[in-house]
Enzyme design. Structure first.
Site, PDB file in Angstrom:
ATOM      1  N   TYR A 126      55.132  75.071  16.815  1.00  0.00           N
ATOM      2  CA  TYR A 126      56.407  75.360  16.157  1.00  0.00           C
ATOM      3  C   TYR A 126      57.134  74.040  15.854  1.00  0.00           C
ATOM      4  O   TYR A 126      57.128  73.121  16.682  1.00  0.00           O
ATOM      5  CB  TYR A 126      57.229  76.240  17.109  1.00  0.00           C
ATOM      6  N   ASP A 162      52.783  79.407  24.309  1.00  0.00           N
ATOM      7  CA  ASP A 162      53.874  79.993  23.533  1.00  0.00           C
ATOM      8  C   ASP A 162      53.297  81.262  22.916  1.00  0.00           C
ATOM      9  O   ASP A 162      52.478  81.207  21.995  1.00  0.00           O
ATOM     10  CB  ASP A 162      54.340  78.985  22.465  1.00  0.00           C
ATOM     11  N   LYS A 189      62.179  86.796  18.310  1.00  0.00           N
ATOM     12  CA  LYS A 189      61.212  87.331  17.353  1.00  0.00           C
ATOM     13  C   LYS A 189      60.801  88.752  17.771  1.00  0.00           C
ATOM     14  O   LYS A 189      61.628  89.623  17.787  1.00  0.00           O
ATOM     15  CB  LYS A 189      60.025  86.370  17.241  1.00  0.00           C
ATOM     16  N   ARG A 220      75.670  81.927  35.417  1.00  0.00           N
ATOM     17  CA  ARG A 220      74.733  80.870  34.996  1.00  0.00           C
ATOM     18  C   ARG A 220      73.467  80.932  35.835  1.00  0.00           C
ATOM     19  O   ARG A 220      72.352  80.757  35.335  1.00  0.00           O
ATOM     20  CB  ARG A 220      75.365  79.476  35.086  1.00  0.00           C
TER      21      ARG A 220
HETATM   22  C1  LIG Z   1      61.176  80.636  16.765  1.00  0.00           C
HETATM   23  C2  LIG Z   1      60.137  80.023  17.621  1.00  0.00           C
HETATM   24  C3  LIG Z   1      60.477  79.136  18.663  1.00  0.00           C
HETATM   25  C4  LIG Z   1      61.907  78.717  18.935  1.00  0.00           C
HETATM   26  O1  LIG Z   1      62.695  79.781  19.346  1.00  0.00           O
HETATM   27  P1  LIG Z   1      64.276  79.928  19.064  1.00  0.00           P
HETATM   28  O2  LIG Z   1      64.575  81.250  19.649  1.00  0.00           O
HETATM   29  O3  LIG Z   1      64.487  79.828  17.595  1.00  0.00           O
HETATM   30  O4  LIG Z   1      64.942  78.795  19.773  1.00  0.00           O
HETATM   31  C5  LIG Z   1      59.446  78.638  19.445  1.00  0.00           C
HETATM   32  N1  LIG Z   1      58.159  78.959  19.203  1.00  0.00           N
HETATM   33  C6  LIG Z   1      57.802  79.791  18.202  1.00  0.00           C
HETATM   34  C7  LIG Z   1      56.368  80.106  17.988  1.00  0.00           C
HETATM   35  C8  LIG Z   1      58.769  80.344  17.376  1.00  0.00           C
HETATM   36  O5  LIG Z   1      58.407  81.147  16.377  1.00  0.00           O
END
Ligand SMILES: *Cc1c(COP(=O)(O)O)cnc(C)c1O
Length: 377
Positions: free
Chosen positions: A98, A170, A195, A46
């Site tokens: 998001y 982000d 992604k 962890r």
């Molecule tokens: C998918 C996404 C998230 C969240 O991520 P997860 O891996 O689904 O928890 C946050 N910000 C953006 C821009 C995203 O495309």
């Protein structure tokens, strides 16, 4: 070292015990101490794990930060960052963030005494006006999801630094290959590694990259305390994905501009959103701060949504993005359903908006598929 080289090598040394060129999956919960009071480098997964550490070091190098941290999801990364704050603190957030970020902030974190202002971060005066004595953080996402709005990160970090406010970007949509927020003075970079960084639609993960020792300590303290870290096998998949990140990003972007140009001239399309198009309102800033424009294209459809979606064969109807397979989704009922009608209205996410995640197939095939969908719409 150049980016392509870093993608293959950073964070990764051949295993000292066996010579394995690929970082092993250290699938263990705990590590045996050398002696009473003397843990080895890792003591409990962890807290830290060698496979996760390899990924974290790679992320730090790719983004140009001083440390990286890997999380069980993008949302776990966001949750961890927001826990650096305390009740009574105020956060300014881009209004087109998001959907899950919007929900976490507006419906969950407000219950713990945090205050949020959702705002389009496109005007210095508007941002200055929104800053309060208790503003601790500005949350940016660029290009934003799903409208691909571009935020001028240099402008944001300048405003924030003058008033001791932390900044987060982000960076999920660009990956460090196309954008390095740290170069523009951003303090914390965050990813959904689900992604592009992973790139194969086979894992969920998140990342945070820090720029100072203080932030590094704070983020690690929260990761360990909250238990939000990434599992070893998942970290391994993302590390594997990173080796081909530059190649994939180049192809995603080349396919995306071809699709965007095709859509722009199509009579069944009202408006196309892609920062690589000169007609996009963020194009000039995007050109200044990015090395490429990414693989997501959105557009407003003049026609029947269901017929369009059903007419596609190569594009699968699914949320998410950044994988080898092209995906299509309807923002209002899928990725941005969690934002609610009010939030979507403020962000300009209308019911005719379609988002495409352009994959690694041949651009000609993708365009033919879209053409077929549009002709039935
Ligand atoms: C998918 C996404 C998230 C969240 O991520 P997860 O891996 O689904 O928890 C946050 N910000 C953006 C821009 C995203 O495309």
């Amino acid at each position: 070292m150049k980016f392509n080289t870093k993608s293959v090598h950073s964070g990764r040394e051949p295993c000292p015990a066996t010579g394995a060129i690929t970082t092993p999956i250290w699938q263990t919960s705990t590590f045996v101490f050398d002696d009473y009071g003397k843990p080895k480098e890792h003591d409990y997964t962890r807290t830290s794990n060698p496979t996760r550490k390899a990924l974290e070091d790679a992320l730090a190098e790719l983004e140009g930060g001083n440390a990286g941290f890997a999380f069980s999801s993008g949302m776990a990364a966001i949750t961890t960052i927001i826990h650096i704050l305390k009740a009574g603190d105020h956060v300014i957030v881009c209004d087109d963030c998001y959907g899950g970020t919007y929900r976490l902030f507006s419906e969950i974190m407000t219950r713990f005494g945090l205050e949020f202002t959702f705002l389009r971060l496109d005007d210095e005066e508007k941002i200055q006006d929104a800053i309060k004595p208790n503003t601790m953080l500005i949350w940016t996402e660029t290009p934003s999801n799903p409208l691909l709005n571009i935020t001028d990160l240099e402008m944001i970090s300048k405003i924030a630094r003058e008033q001791d406010i932390l900044t987060v970007t982000d960076n999920t949509f660009s990956s460090p290959y196309f954008l390095k927020p740290v170069d523009f003075g951003i303090d914390l970079v965050m990813h959904s590694t689900t992604k592009y960084l992973n790139g194969h639609c086979d894992v969920i993960g998140g990342a945070v990259i820090t720029t100072t020792d203080e932030l590094k300590e704070k983020v690690h303290f929260q990761l360990n305390g909250l238990g939000t870290g990434e599992a070893p096998f998942d970290a391994w998949l993302i590390l594997r994905g990173i080796k081909t990140l530059p190649l994939r990003m180049e192809k995603h972007a080349a396919n995306a501009i071809a699709v965007a140009e095709y859509l722009q001239d199509h009579p069944k399309v009202n408006e196309v959103f892609y920062p690589g198009l000169p007609s996009h309102k963020g194009h000039e800033i995007a050109k200044k701060q990015m090395n490429g424009f990414g693989g997501v294209v959105s557009f407003k459809l003049k026609g029947d949504i269901r017929s369009f979606l059903n007419g596609l064969e190569l594009f699968s109807l699914a949320e998410s993005l950044g994988g080898a397979d092209s995906l299509v989704e309807h923002a209002a009922t899928m990725s941005h359903a969690s934002m609610g009608e009010e939030g979507r209205k403020n962000a300009g996410i209308t019911d005719d908006l379609i988002r495409l995640s352009i994959g690694l197939e041949d651009a000609e095939d993708l365009i033919a598929d879209i053409g077929k969908g549009l002709s039935g719409a």
